[in-house]
Design a protein around this motif. Structure first.
Motif, PDB file in Angstrom:
ATOM      1  N   LYS A 207      33.268  61.586  55.449  1.00  0.00           N
ATOM      2  CA  LYS A 207      32.912  60.939  54.041  1.00  0.00           C
ATOM      3  C   LYS A 207      31.495  61.621  53.979  1.00  0.00           C
ATOM      4  O   LYS A 207      30.615  61.460  54.987  1.00  0.00           O
ATOM      5  CB  LYS A 207      33.202  59.655  53.846  1.00  0.00           C
ATOM      6  CG  LYS A 207      32.891  59.017  52.551  1.00  0.00           C
ATOM      7  CD  LYS A 207      32.915  57.461  52.438  1.00  0.00           C
ATOM      8  CE  LYS A 207      32.470  57.377  51.116  1.00  0.00           C
ATOM      9  NZ  LYS A 207      32.605  55.894  50.827  1.00  0.00           N
TER      10      LYS A 207
ATOM     11  N   PHE B 232      27.619  61.107  53.420  1.00  0.00           N
ATOM     12  CA  PHE B 232      26.866  59.823  53.553  1.00  0.00           C
ATOM     13  C   PHE B 232      25.436  60.276  53.218  1.00  0.00           C
ATOM     14  O   PHE B 232      25.153  61.673  53.349  1.00  0.00           O
ATOM     15  CB  PHE B 232      27.098  59.253  55.074  1.00  0.00           C
ATOM     16  CG  PHE B 232      28.196  58.504  55.175  1.00  0.00           C
ATOM     17  CD1 PHE B 232      28.511  57.184  54.718  1.00  0.00           C
ATOM     18  CD2 PHE B 232      29.227  59.220  56.038  1.00  0.00           C
ATOM     19  CE1 PHE B 232      29.543  56.890  55.037  1.00  0.00           C
ATOM     20  CE2 PHE B 232      30.374  58.401  56.439  1.00  0.00           C
ATOM     21  CZ  PHE B 232      30.455  57.153  55.726  1.00  0.00           C
TER      22      PHE B 232
ATOM     23  N   TYR C  89      27.423  56.385  61.435  1.00  0.00           N
ATOM     24  CA  TYR C  89      28.836  56.571  60.937  1.00  0.00           C
ATOM     25  C   TYR C  89      29.519  57.546  61.901  1.00  0.00           C
ATOM     26  O   TYR C  89      28.405  58.054  62.831  1.00  0.00           O
ATOM     27  CB  TYR C  89      28.929  57.160  59.525  1.00  0.00           C
ATOM     28  CG  TYR C  89      28.462  58.799  59.514  1.00  0.00           C
ATOM     29  CD1 TYR C  89      29.525  59.549  59.558  1.00  0.00           C
ATOM     30  CD2 TYR C  89      27.204  59.074  59.390  1.00  0.00           C
ATOM     31  CE1 TYR C  89      29.385  61.004  59.567  1.00  0.00           C
ATOM     32  CE2 TYR C  89      26.821  60.367  59.389  1.00  0.00           C
ATOM     33  CZ  TYR C  89      27.972  61.461  59.446  1.00  0.00           C
ATOM     34  OH  TYR C  89      27.291  62.753  59.353  1.00  0.00           O
TER      35      TYR C  89
ATOM     36  N   ALA D 227      35.179  52.910  55.837  1.00  0.00           N
ATOM     37  CA  ALA D 227      34.258  53.845  54.914  1.00  0.00           C
ATOM     38  C   ALA D 227      34.357  53.160  53.565  1.00  0.00           C
ATOM     39  O   ALA D 227      33.527  53.618  52.759  1.00  0.00           O
ATOM     40  CB  ALA D 227      35.080  55.232  55.106  1.00  0.00           C
TER      41      ALA D 227
ATOM     42  N   THR E  55      37.194  57.323  59.113  1.00  0.00           N
ATOM     43  CA  THR E  55      35.548  57.179  58.942  1.00  0.00           C
ATOM     44  C   THR E  55      35.311  55.776  59.087  1.00  0.00           C
ATOM     45  O   THR E  55      35.772  55.347  58.318  1.00  0.00           O
ATOM     46  CB  THR E  55      35.071  58.068  57.878  1.00  0.00           C
ATOM     47  OG1 THR E  55      35.736  59.475  57.998  1.00  0.00           O
ATOM     48  CG2 THR E  55      33.600  58.122  57.782  1.00  0.00           C
ATOM     49  N   TYR E  56      34.046  55.674  59.861  1.00  0.00           N
ATOM     50  CA  TYR E  56      33.602  54.300  59.894  1.00  0.00           C
ATOM     51  C   TYR E  56      32.195  54.006  59.981  1.00  0.00           C
ATOM     52  O   TYR E  56      31.439  55.034  60.181  1.00  0.00           O
ATOM     53  CB  TYR E  56      33.889  53.579  61.391  1.00  0.00           C
ATOM     54  CG  TYR E  56      35.454  53.586  61.443  1.00  0.00           C
ATOM     55  CD1 TYR E  56      36.296  52.461  60.978  1.00  0.00           C
ATOM     56  CD2 TYR E  56      36.267  54.434  62.204  1.00  0.00           C
ATOM     57  CE1 TYR E  56      37.514  52.372  61.083  1.00  0.00           C
ATOM     58  CE2 TYR E  56      37.553  54.507  62.169  1.00  0.00           C
ATOM     59  CZ  TYR E  56      38.300  53.450  61.709  1.00  0.00           C
ATOM     60  OH  TYR E  56      39.864  53.343  61.664  1.00  0.00           O
ATOM     61  N   VAL E  57      31.429  52.992  59.204  1.00  0.00           N
ATOM     62  CA  VAL E  57      30.153  53.022  59.325  1.00  0.00           C
ATOM     63  C   VAL E  57      29.552  51.750  60.187  1.00  0.00           C
ATOM     64  O   VAL E  57      30.391  50.568  60.154  1.00  0.00           O
ATOM     65  CB  VAL E  57      29.758  52.691  57.751  1.00  0.00           C
ATOM     66  CG1 VAL E  57      28.256  52.255  57.706  1.00  0.00           C
ATOM     67  CG2 VAL E  57      30.076  53.956  57.006  1.00  0.00           C
TER      68      VAL E  57
END
Length: 146
Positions: free
Chosen positions: A23, A25, A51, A83, A110-112
Motif C-alpha cells: 500500500k 504510505f 510498515y 493496513a 501489508t502491516y503497520v
C-alpha cells in the motif's frame, strides 16, 4: 464459453494478487525488511511509523532494544495494525527491560507498526537527560502447517 472462463480466471487471480502489493504510505513511514534492524532515536511525544509487506504467511517478531545499563531510557511501546487500521496487537514491556516485543503469526499482506515513547516527557524544557537511542529488530520465520 472458453473465452468467458479465461476472463473469469484472469480476473479472479488478478484480484487475489492485490493484497500482496504494498500500500502507498506517506514518506515518513519507514519500510522494514525481514531480518533487518532499524537504529534511531525516539523523541518524547514523537510517533514513528514503520510498515512491511509479507508475501506469504509468516511468524513475525518485532522487538525494541535499549541500553539496560541506565534507567533514563526511552520506553518504546508499539501497536501493530493491519493496513486498514485495525489493531492486531499492542505491547509496552514484553521484551527485555522496558522494551516491547510483538510475536505474531501473520497472513500475507501489508502491516503497520506504530512506535512511541511510553514514558513521555512532562518538562517544559524537554528531557535532555533521557537516552533516546533504540533499535527495532524485525525477524520472520515461515509459518509451517505442521
Amino acid at each position: 464459453m472458453l473465452e468467458r472462463r479465461f476472463w473469469l480466471v484472469f480476473l479472479f487471480t488478478t484480484f487475489l494478487a492485490f493484497p500482496l502489493q504494498a500500500k502507498s504510505f506517506p514518506d515518513n513511514f519507514i519500510k522494514l525488511e525481514p531480518g533487518t534492524s532499524y537504529e534511531g532515536q525516539l523523541n518524547p511525544k514523537e510517533v514513528m511509523r514503520f510498515y512491511f509487506v509479507l508475501e506469504r504467511g509468516m511468524d513475525v517478531v518485532l522487538e525494541s532494544h535499549t541500553t539496560l545499563k541506565r534507567s533514563n531510557n526511552v520506553y518504546p511501546g508499539a501497536v501493530l495494525f493491519h493496513a486498514d487500521g485495525s489493531v492486531i496487537k499492542r505491547d509496552w514491556n514484553g521484551g527485555q527491560g522496558r522494551n516491547f516485543r510483538i510475536s505474531e503469526s501473520l497472513a500475507a499482506g501489508t502491516y503497520v507498526l506504530r512506535v512511541e515513547d511510553g514514558r513521555g516527557c512532562g518538562s517544559l524544557h524537554g528531557c535532555p537527560e533521557i537516552i533516546k537511542d533504540f533499535t527495532l529488530t524485525f525477524e520472520v520465520q515461515e509459518t509451517s502447517p505442521f
